[in-house]
Design an enzyme around this catalytic site. Sequence first.
Site, short mmCIF file in Angstrom:
data_model
loop_
_atom_site.label_atom_id
_atom_site.label_comp_id
_atom_site.label_asym_id
_atom_site.label_seq_id
_atom_site.Cartn_x
_atom_site.Cartn_y
_atom_site.Cartn_z
CE1 TYR A 97 24.67 -0.50 3.19
CE2 TYR A 97 22.42 -0.86 2.43
CZ TYR A 97 23.78 -0.76 2.16
OH TYR A 97 24.23 -0.92 0.89
CG ASP A 147 34.70 16.32 9.36
OD1 ASP A 147 34.85 17.14 8.43
OD2 ASP A 147 35.19 15.18 9.34
CD GLN A 175 37.74 -2.88 8.23
OE1 GLN A 175 37.86 -3.06 7.03
NE2 GLN A 175 38.19 -3.73 9.12
CB VAL A 176 31.85 1.64 7.13
CG1 VAL A 176 30.36 1.41 7.33
CG2 VAL A 176 32.28 2.88 7.88
N GLY A 184 33.53 0.90 3.09
CA GLY A 184 34.50 1.99 2.95
C GLY A 184 35.59 1.84 3.99
CE LYS A 190 32.34 5.49 11.30
NZ LYS A 190 32.19 6.89 11.54
CG ASN A 233 30.06 9.79 0.69
OD1 ASN A 233 29.84 10.49 -0.30
ND2 ASN A 233 31.22 9.19 0.88
N1 ADE Z 1 29.31 4.16 4.78
C1 ADE Z 1 29.59 4.64 5.99
N2 ADE Z 1 28.53 4.47 6.81
C2 ADE Z 1 27.55 3.89 6.07
C3 ADE Z 1 26.22 3.50 6.35
N3 ADE Z 1 25.69 3.69 7.54
N4 ADE Z 1 25.50 2.97 5.35
C4 ADE Z 1 26.05 2.81 4.14
N5 ADE Z 1 27.29 3.17 3.81
C5 ADE Z 1 28.04 3.70 4.79
#
Ligand code: ADE
Length: 972
Positions: A746, A805, A676-677, A670, A697, A751
């Site tokens: 992970y 948030d 970004q992740v 994302g 992250k 979400n």
């Molecule tokens: N998107 C944001 N953080 C994540 C995570 N920890 N695992 C999977 N998708 C994500």
Amino acid sequence: MGHDASGYLDGVVFLRKPISSTTVVLVALGYPAVLSWSTQEPISSTTVVLAGYPAVLSCGYSSEQPPDSVDWYRLEGLDAEQERTHLLYHDSNSGTFAFGNYSDRAEVVEPANLKLQPVYMSDNGDYECEVPTTADYDTFLSKVRLQVLEAPDGPRITGYSPPLFAGQTLHLRCESQIVGDVRPTLVWYNGSRELSRIDPSVWQPETETAVLNYVLDVSKYDNAKAYRCQALYRGPVGVREQKITLDIRYAPTTDIETPLGKVVREGDDVLLRCAVDSNPPSTVSWDRLEGDMPANYNLFEDGRLLRIVKITRNFHGTYQCKAENDLGVSTTSVELNILYAPSIARQVLDTAEALVGENFTRACITDGNPPPTVRWSREGSEEILDDPLYFSSVNFTDDGSYICTARSEVKYFPESTAKFRLDVKGPPQIVKQNTIFSAKENGSVTLECEVESDPPATRVAWKWESNSIESGTVGRYSVRQKETPTSILSTLTIKSVQASDFRSYQCLILVGRYSVRQKETPTSILSTLTIKSVQASDFRSYQCLAVNVHGEETQVIVLERATAPPPQPIPLVAIILPVILVFIMVILGLLYYLRKYWQRKLPWTPKYLKNKDMEMRAIEDDYLPPIAQDSASPMPLLPGDDPTNYYMEPDLIRDLEFPRDKLSLERVLGRGNFGQVIKAKAQGVGGADKPMTVAVKTTKDGSSADAKEDLLKELKMMKLIPPHPNVVMLIGYCTKTEPVYVIVEYCALGNLQNFLRKCRSKRDSTYANIQVDERLLTPRDLASFIWQIARGMAHVASLKIVHRDLASRNVLIDKNKVCKISDFGLSRDVYDTDNEEYEQKTQGRLPLRWMAPESLFDHVYSVKSDVWSYGITMWEVLTLACTPYPGLSPPAMMERLRNGFRMSKPVHCNDEVYDIMRKCWEDDPEDRPTFIDLVRLLEDVITKAEDFIKIDEIPAAMYDESNSKKSKQEKC
Ligand code: ADE
């Protein structure tokens, strides 16, 4: 007791006069009696007091010895000829007696004064005290006057005579009495808000009335507002007030709310609510601008709520609500978009005939809302063809069945397909397989010529020199034809044929619900020329000729003399291949050894992973969310439930610096504005052999220094949080060099917001099962989600961290449907006061729909404002991630919140669950529950009732997939 210079004391005024004379009087002791007694004693003092207050009548007697007796009388008559009417009090050695209506409120206080408590208006008058003096058997007499004044009535408001009209100016006047020195403070209030005040000090001594004006330009928003004038008197009169409630008349304004959305599916119910604001109330009517209203509609709530049952596509269009009162008319309209599944016009199914070489086109005519996307494919082929289907020069190879698929972007609409047959006609085609044959002299050989033809070839012949054979044997040459139909041969046998049977017939091929009419089938003919005792002259070329009504085709076929094959060399491959294989195996062995060696040497392991790898594995692999596991015992302990399992000293988690080269980044999960992740594999986490899947992250290329700082702040916050099953776990970080990486566990299902929205499209008709990635989502799952989120937040709150948030988009969900609070980007440690800069930065983008009123209006954040956001998140989960306050723009939403509006109960959830939500939305943060309360409340509700959420009653239109096209505020 003392008194000030003005003589004012606790509301009692003593006006003293000197005693001018004394008269000797015989004292009659005894019971009440009307005594005829006349005295010329002047009034020695006057006591002025408000009714209800205590009064002390001063006898004026003073002596070192206390008197033997004291008598107090009430006097009647004019000043000069007053008479004692009663003995109202007697005090002597033989006892004290208060008589008549003085019996329980009169007493003599040192030395001979009379205290009345309280005084009544009827006590107004003159009194006399009589004290025998022992020295000269004289009697001390003194007359006093008691003046009792009425307590003031309290304020009176004038200047308001309803009805008022919006835009007028209102002059309010508040008056309240001044009684003696008892002067009020006047205050105007609107509700609990003070508007203006005036202090008692401004009144002149002779002023009799205190006045405070308030001028107001009224608008419709003042309707039903209460204005109060308070008069604050010192002493027992206390606070008096008068209140008026404004009745402001104004013309209607209208707004249409669409609780189930403006985009609905055909067959769904539609709800439109005309929100009318007017005074006096308006009459409301509905209309459809394009024509008639649907037949099956009902009106509720005095015509404001329009319900259309099972709407059909022809009733799409603009619905208008009209509200009318004496002062005006208002109309508002809303456009209803009715979605329906794709369908394909019948004519697309008709079989088509095309001649070889012609152009051919066929469009797939479809209907559907939204308009479906159309694609063609050929039966038996994966290749996608464009619409309209077009062949610039039809060939026999184009002959076949073509399927048109109409697919809606609304995922749950089934796609529609139609198949038609393209029947290509033309001269025969000779399918070239082998055009060169070989034979030995004196041997025999068969030459083959395969003809495909539609309509079937009327003639297939072999020709050479002057010979032409269609079939049969001529000398050493024989020709045979074998017909092979390319499709199923279906026969209709008619016995005893009648005259009426001479007509045309159709043969139908049925595929599912579709049928294709088949007129003729292309045929394939294999024609063979067999030559026996092959002679030298037979090594030559032959012609195969095929003819039908559309033309003819010839193919030249050559017969060669056969030669002996040369010896085959040993292929090089047979030597090289084994050598390469051995080499690869050696390299693989070496790599395996090296890997083992490096793993043993890996320095990095988070300490809590080392200690707790059993729990880790439980969370990683075996943990199933409580409710999903077993509905009979809905809330078992989670792995890691015992906080002591995971407790660690803060410095234990501080050093999680992870070797960057042990991370291999895979794909972006994302992206946000700055960060970004990325999904990644981390080698050696917890000393494991297997790499662990993690989420990393980081900032995006070229992002600002601020973005990096924000990420470091989030990391700082996460470091404060010991692991908990419902909070996303920090695994490590790379901060020594850029870019900064924050490594967290992970969560395979992404979400929660997206997850829930995905579930909508997959739900089946009963909704008892929502299918996501082959898993079922049940009402108990939704319960489990809200319960887990409360648990995660209870953990966060226990650390004095305010998330700021909390929303379903910031809850991650792992492969076992365990919810994890994440995104600590906006969170604050409540002990951390250095937050000005942070406020600034986030000012631009705030999660308005999730924010508590005190955060929205006063920038106040606390664990209790997180509780408010939790209530909104709960609402999101129960509506499968609708956008809160659907249909309201942010300013409209804020205005409503300010006026006490709260989102209504989602129709499918029971009252107790809704009560919990509402508790989270109490105005006063202190009245909201704690997260620990919430966990308990949810456990009670969820375990008590199976039907706390009737998932199959969620109106389908509420979470229509097409919502993804809507703006945020419209989206449910
Ligand atoms: N998107 C944001 N953080 C994540 C995570 N920890 N695992 C999977 N998708 C994500």
